[in-house]
Design a protein around this motif. Structure first.
Motif, PDB file in Angstrom:
ATOM      1  N   ASN A  18     -42.532  50.687  21.058  1.00 48.82           N
ATOM      2  CA  ASN A  18     -43.004  49.907  22.061  1.00 48.82           C
ATOM      3  C   ASN A  18     -43.353  48.589  21.595  1.00 48.82           C
ATOM      4  O   ASN A  18     -43.044  47.642  22.312  1.00 48.82           O
ATOM      5  CB  ASN A  18     -44.318  50.580  22.499  1.00 48.82           C
ATOM      6  N   THR A  74     -42.044  48.096  29.134  1.00 50.82           N
ATOM      7  CA  THR A  74     -41.992  49.327  28.651  1.00 50.82           C
ATOM      8  C   THR A  74     -42.762  50.318  29.658  1.00 50.82           C
ATOM      9  O   THR A  74     -43.787  49.970  30.005  1.00 50.82           O
ATOM     10  CB  THR A  74     -42.433  49.656  27.195  1.00 50.82           C
ATOM     11  N   ALA A 108     -37.269  51.595  28.704  1.00 52.17           N
ATOM     12  CA  ALA A 108     -36.952  50.004  28.450  1.00 52.17           C
ATOM     13  C   ALA A 108     -36.420  49.366  29.754  1.00 52.17           C
ATOM     14  O   ALA A 108     -35.298  49.683  30.052  1.00 52.17           O
ATOM     15  CB  ALA A 108     -36.547  49.615  27.249  1.00 52.17           C
TER      16      ALA A 108
END
Length: 406
Positions: A192, A202, A216
């Motif tokens: 992340n 994200t 994503a």
């Protein structure tokens, strides 16, 4: 009707001055002819016609110039507000970015990519947020089988929660899932960090108590907005992005777009605080979005700029031209932030004309009124006749008109 009556009040000082000057000279024993001339001349000299015309003409001209640029003003007086703006507050989706988010990559944990996407799309089926819609559309395009949810809850600024069978599906931000006690691996947290530093949005997907991966999502930067930001910088106008996105994502996008500042992970209350901080520094602020701006935010700024919706070539376009959602907003029909730079120039020119017109009005008032009132009569100079006061007013009106139309 009320507006007409309010304009009449502007003439009351002229009536009061004329009456007062006439009464004064009458008490001194001056001839009635001279008293009447003084009262008439003072009344004419004190009329606020150059001052009124000095505002009306620049506003009218500026509004016409804006209309030629496909800019719709809620009122002509907004040009003065726009001329004083030095900070633009930008929304991310549809303003800084193109407004077409898409799934860029999938990072599953313990499940396949299709299973991760299917879980997320099952929860996002009824979502209204652009990221949720992008997830659901991608799963539909891939023909994935979705699970039926018995309940659905959308939590602003966090994500969505749905009940499927006996399990709870949560799709949203890392901070929210942590608060919910979801077990998230260190590997996913590291991933992340890497994604947000590159400007990706994200979305975490949890099934029960376990996080099953990250989705994503990208939304390409708008080339038109990037050009507009560069032009606005040359005009000494700051651009600030306020968004609910992760702070690192916001910072990465802000840096890539060349904005003055970018603040992420903000609720509506957080955005309001940032606006209040900007206002405390003495900046004139306007908020730019393609959607209806929250009332608390719109009331906190000096102006609201609404861009026409982004045209999507994949979707059929309506026959009717785009209409503003906010009746009090300045509407850029082209949908391009670039047009604000042109509007800013129109606004500043309008303010400059009004200031010069006001100066002309005050100078005329200062020169003509004392002569009309007989300020120099005790020193042997005659009263300014009524026609002289009228000539002074006429000259001021001509100068104001010429300045407004140049």
């Amino acid at each position: 009707m009320k507006k007409n009556f309010s304009n009449l009040y502007l003439f009351l000082p002229a009536v009061a001055l004329a009456g007062g000057i006439g009464y004064y000279w009458h008490t001194t024993g001056l001839e009635d002819t001279l008293v009447l001339n003084a009262a008439a001349a003072v009344f004419i000299a004190a009329l606020p016609l150059p001052y009124m015309l000095g505002k009306i003409l620049p506003y009218t001209r500026g509004a016409r110039q804006a209309k030629k640029q496909d800019i719709e003003l809620a009122s002509d007086s907004q040009l003065q507000e726009i001329g004083n703006i030095d900070t633009l507050i930008l929304a991310r989706h549809g303003v800084v970015t193109e407004g077409h988010p898409y799934v860029a990559n999938l990072f599953p944990a313990g499940v396949s990519q299709n299973a991760l996407l299917s879980l997320a799309a099952s929860a996002e089926k009824q979502a209204s947020h652009p990221l949720g819609k992008a997830i659901y559309e991608t799963a539909s395009q891939r023909g994935l089988q979705l699970l039926e949810a018995s309940t659905f809850t959308e939590i602003p600024g966090c994500g969505v929660e749905a009940i499927v069978g006996r399990n709870s599906l949560r799709v949203g931000s890392l901070a929210w899932l942590k608060r919910e006690g979801i077990d998230i691996s260190a590997e996913l947290i590291t991933k992340n960090d890497q994604l947000t530093q590159r400007g990706h949005s994200t979305v975490f997907v949890a099934n029960g108590k376990y996080c099953r991966g990250i989705i994503a999502i990208d939304d390409a930067l708008s080339e038109d907005t990037l050009k507009a930001i560069r032009k606005l910088q040359r005009q000494k106008i700051q651009t600030v992005m306020l968004t609910r996105e992760n702070k690192r994502t916001a910072a990465a996008i802000g840096k890539e777009a060349g904005m003055s500042a970018a603040h992420g992970q903000l609720t509506t209350e957080g955005k309001l605080r940032e606006i209040q901080l900007l206002k405390a520094r003495g900046t004139g602020t306007a908020i730019v979005d393609r959607e209806m701006v929250d009332d608390s935010l719109s009331s906190a700024v000096d102006a609201v700029i609404e861009l026409a919706p982004v045209k999507n070539e994949k979707e059929p376009q309506p026959d009717n031209p785009a209409q503003p959602q906010n009746p009090h907003a300045i509407f850029l029909k082209s949908g391009l932030l670039w047009d604000f730079a042109a509007l800013q120039e129109i606004g500043r020119q309008t303010i400059a004309r009004i200031k010069l017109n006001t100066a002309i009005s005050l100078v005329t008032f200062a020169l003509v009124l004392p002569l009309a009132a007989g300020a120099l009569y005790p020193f042997g100079l005659p009263f300014l006749p009524a026609w002289g006061a009228l000539a002074g007013q006429g000259l001021a009106l001509i100068l104001v008109t010429v300045n407004s139309l140049r």
